[in-house]
Design an enzyme around this catalytic site. Structure first.
Site, PDB file in Angstrom:
ATOM      1  N   TRP A 127       4.030   4.769   0.332  1.00 14.85           N
ATOM      2  CA  TRP A 127       4.410   3.544   1.050  1.00 14.85           C
ATOM      3  C   TRP A 127       5.933   3.480   1.035  1.00 14.85           C
ATOM      4  O   TRP A 127       6.539   3.567  -0.055  1.00 14.85           O
ATOM      5  CB  TRP A 127       3.791   2.340   0.313  1.00 14.85           C
ATOM      6  CG  TRP A 127       4.037   1.018   0.963  1.00 14.85           C
ATOM      7  CD1 TRP A 127       3.829   0.694   2.281  1.00 14.85           C
ATOM      8  CD2 TRP A 127       4.527  -0.165   0.323  1.00 14.85           C
ATOM      9  NE1 TRP A 127       4.153  -0.624   2.495  1.00 14.85           N
ATOM     10  CE2 TRP A 127       4.587  -1.174   1.314  1.00 14.85           C
ATOM     11  CE3 TRP A 127       4.918  -0.473  -0.972  1.00 14.85           C
ATOM     12  CZ2 TRP A 127       5.020  -2.461   1.039  1.00 14.85           C
ATOM     13  CZ3 TRP A 127       5.348  -1.758  -1.246  1.00 14.85           C
ATOM     14  CH2 TRP A 127       5.398  -2.745  -0.250  1.00 14.85           C
ATOM     15  N   ASP A 208      -0.301   1.483  -8.206  1.00 18.28           N
ATOM     16  CA  ASP A 208      -0.199   0.468  -7.169  1.00 18.28           C
ATOM     17  C   ASP A 208      -1.590   0.324  -6.557  1.00 18.28           C
ATOM     18  O   ASP A 208      -2.076   1.247  -5.914  1.00 18.28           O
ATOM     19  CB  ASP A 208       0.830   0.929  -6.120  1.00 18.28           C
ATOM     20  CG  ASP A 208       0.973  -0.072  -4.977  1.00 18.28           C
ATOM     21  OD1 ASP A 208       0.236  -1.074  -4.951  1.00 18.28           O
ATOM     22  OD2 ASP A 208       1.826   0.171  -4.091  1.00 18.28           O
ATOM     23  N   ALA A 210      -3.523  -1.962  -4.067  1.00 20.88           N
ATOM     24  CA  ALA A 210      -3.373  -3.048  -3.089  1.00 20.88           C
ATOM     25  C   ALA A 210      -4.583  -3.169  -2.171  1.00 20.88           C
ATOM     26  O   ALA A 210      -4.620  -4.061  -1.325  1.00 20.88           O
ATOM     27  CB  ALA A 210      -2.115  -2.817  -2.255  1.00 20.88           C
ATOM     28  N   LYS A 243      -4.718  -8.122   0.802  1.00 18.17           N
ATOM     29  CA  LYS A 243      -5.729  -7.571   1.707  1.00 18.17           C
ATOM     30  C   LYS A 243      -7.135  -8.007   1.312  1.00 18.17           C
ATOM     31  O   LYS A 243      -7.904  -8.469   2.138  1.00 18.17           O
ATOM     32  CB  LYS A 243      -5.663  -6.036   1.707  1.00 18.17           C
ATOM     33  CG  LYS A 243      -4.286  -5.458   1.515  1.00 18.17           C
ATOM     34  CD  LYS A 243      -3.440  -5.476   2.766  1.00 18.17           C
ATOM     35  CE  LYS A 243      -1.995  -5.265   2.379  1.00 18.17           C
ATOM     36  NZ  LYS A 243      -1.123  -4.725   3.366  1.00 18.17           N
TER      37      LYS A 243
HETATM   38  C1  LMR Z   1       1.517  -1.802   5.155  1.00 18.94           C
HETATM   39  O1  LMR Z   1       1.762  -0.747   4.564  1.00 18.94           O
HETATM   40  O2  LMR Z   1       1.412  -1.884   6.376  1.00 18.94           O
HETATM   41  C2  LMR Z   1       1.306  -3.056   4.355  1.00 18.94           C
HETATM   42  O3  LMR Z   1       1.334  -2.762   3.004  1.00 18.94           O
HETATM   43  C3  LMR Z   1       2.243  -4.121   4.735  1.00 18.94           C
HETATM   44  C4  LMR Z   1       3.627  -3.857   4.273  1.00 18.94           C
HETATM   45  O4  LMR Z   1       4.196  -4.755   3.655  1.00 18.94           O
HETATM   46  O5  LMR Z   1       4.178  -2.775   4.531  1.00 18.94           O
END
Ligand code: LMR
Length: 393
Positions: A127, A208, A210, A243
């Site tokens: 991410w 992490d 999420a 989420k």
């Molecule tokens: C994403 O990866 O789209 C989500 O986790 C939202 C974000 O904050 O990036």
């Protein structure tokens, strides 16, 4: 003074929200930011959340401060949700944080306080905000291979080879489930192997998580984390309710810190409380209170879990449908991996040029690395997307 500020490159995911909104084509498709959508394209407030909010509105009689670690009934609920009974409660310190991002930021800061020289090893890719926050904090970043572009699965051999360079005291950041951005996940056997690797090399695991409940189910999605937590002396976990409770804008997250013993837990508590105080004082209460109400009421909890399961199955259905449509349109099994991936995202393995062509010619919006948010797909959009992809490859 302010003229000294530098231009900031926009976050690639957040930028897409604006680009999509500005596109006037009626048949546009938003596969960008990770937000769940139902068949009608809406992101409704979950039933149990609505009910808990109504109860909160009726019963809350004060808005005075709660505490630096937030609402402890919420924190305990998240601890149990993520860890089950993998670790005795006295070894876990929990703190409420503003969203998963808030939890990540606070845990990175905690690492910096505990071992300023530590390298945080993140998957390549990860991410994007992981790297961005680490850079902003001036912390050292290591990257391990993760995604095998040929198979669109995990390059576990490459991952282990790259982690050979990690030093004792470094941090190994893993995604608990539903890897973002790839959708490719390590198996239970690989979780066991990574656990041994972390133990042998003296690495601090940081997880992490999420998307618990979006992959194989609430329990299954936490299995790897629990397996690891039961074996390692110390571990950091950033959890998010954005989420799985649909509480995106309310910023509901938690940091869990597993220590060797109760004395370690007390020390962790004091430090994370101080970091909360320094950064924002008290975490936002509303969403966490809602989660606490749901998790401590058997009826609401069952309804929440049932709705979450509907969402998960819907995403699996879309994965299956998209893989089939792509099989038809491309006359190949190149995209079969979409049905194997789990969570909201899949990285399709398209080039940046192909991604831009999809945007320009077909109003299909995905992140530049060809990550799609599967949950952004309307069921009647599968063929359109498959045809569009087939036309650019
Ligand atoms: C994403 O990866 O789209 C989500 O986790 C939202 C974000 O904050 O990036």
């Amino acid at each position: 003074m302010l003229e000294n500020l530098k231009e900031q490159a926009p976050d690639k995911i957040i930028e897409l929200i604006g680009l999509y909104a500005a596109d006037e084509r009626a048949d546009k498709l938003d596969l960008g930011v990770g937000v769940y959508k139902d068949a009608a394209g809406n992101t409704p407030v979950m039933r149990a959340v609505k009910a808990a909010e109504a109860r909160l509105l009726a019963e809350q009689d004060s808005k005075k401060y709660v505490g630096l670690l937030g609402d402890l009934s919420y924190v305990d609920a998240i601890r149990d949700l993520v860890l089950g009974d993998a670790v005795p409660a006295e070894r876990v310190c929990g703190a409420q944080e503003p969203g998963g991002t808030g939890a990540i930021r606070q845990l990175f800061e905690l690492i910096r306080v505990a071992n300023a020289g530590a390298t945080v090893w993140i998957s390549d890719p990860s991410w994007p905000n992981h790297e961005a926050i680490l850079k902003a904090l001036g912390m050292k970043i290591g990257k391990y291979r993760y995604f095998d572009a040929a198979t669109c699965g995990v390059d576990f051999v490459g991952m282990k080879a790259d982690l050979e360079a990690a030093q004792a005291g470094d941090v190994l950041l893993l995604h608990g489930c539903c890897h973002n951005p790839t959708g490719a996940n390590i198996t239970a056997a690989e979780w066991a192997e990574v656990t041994e690797l972390a133990l042998a090399r003296g690495l601090m695991p940081m997880i992490d998580i999420a998307y618990q409940g979006f992959g194989d189910g609430l329990e299954a999605d936490a299995a790897g984390v629990r397996l690891m937590a039961a074996k390692v002396p110390e571990m950091l976990i950033a959890a998010s309710c954005s989420k799985n409770f649909g509480l995106y804008r309310d910023r509901v997250g938690a940091a869990l810190i597993i220590s060797k013993d109760a004395a370690g837990t007390a020390l962790s508590k004091a430090n994370i409380a101080t970091l909360n105080r320094l950064n924002f004082s008290f975490p936002p209460d509303h969403g966490a209170k809602v989660v606490s109400i749901i998790m401590n009421d058997a009826t609401l909890r069952a309804d929440w879990a049932a709705e979450l399961e509907e969402m998960r199955l819907n995403m699996l259905d879309l994965r299956q449908g998209l893989a089939e449509a792509l099989r038809r349109e491309t006359n190949s099994d190149r995209f079969d991996f979409i049905a194997e991936h789990r969570g909201m995202f899949s990285r399709l393995g398209l080039s940046p040029e192909q991604v831009m062509k999809l945007r320009a010619d077909h109003a299909v919006y995905m992140v530049g690395d060809s990550r799609i948010n599967v949950a952004g797909l309307p069921k009647d959009g599968l063929d359109k997307l498959a045809k569009a992809i087939a036309s650019v490859i």
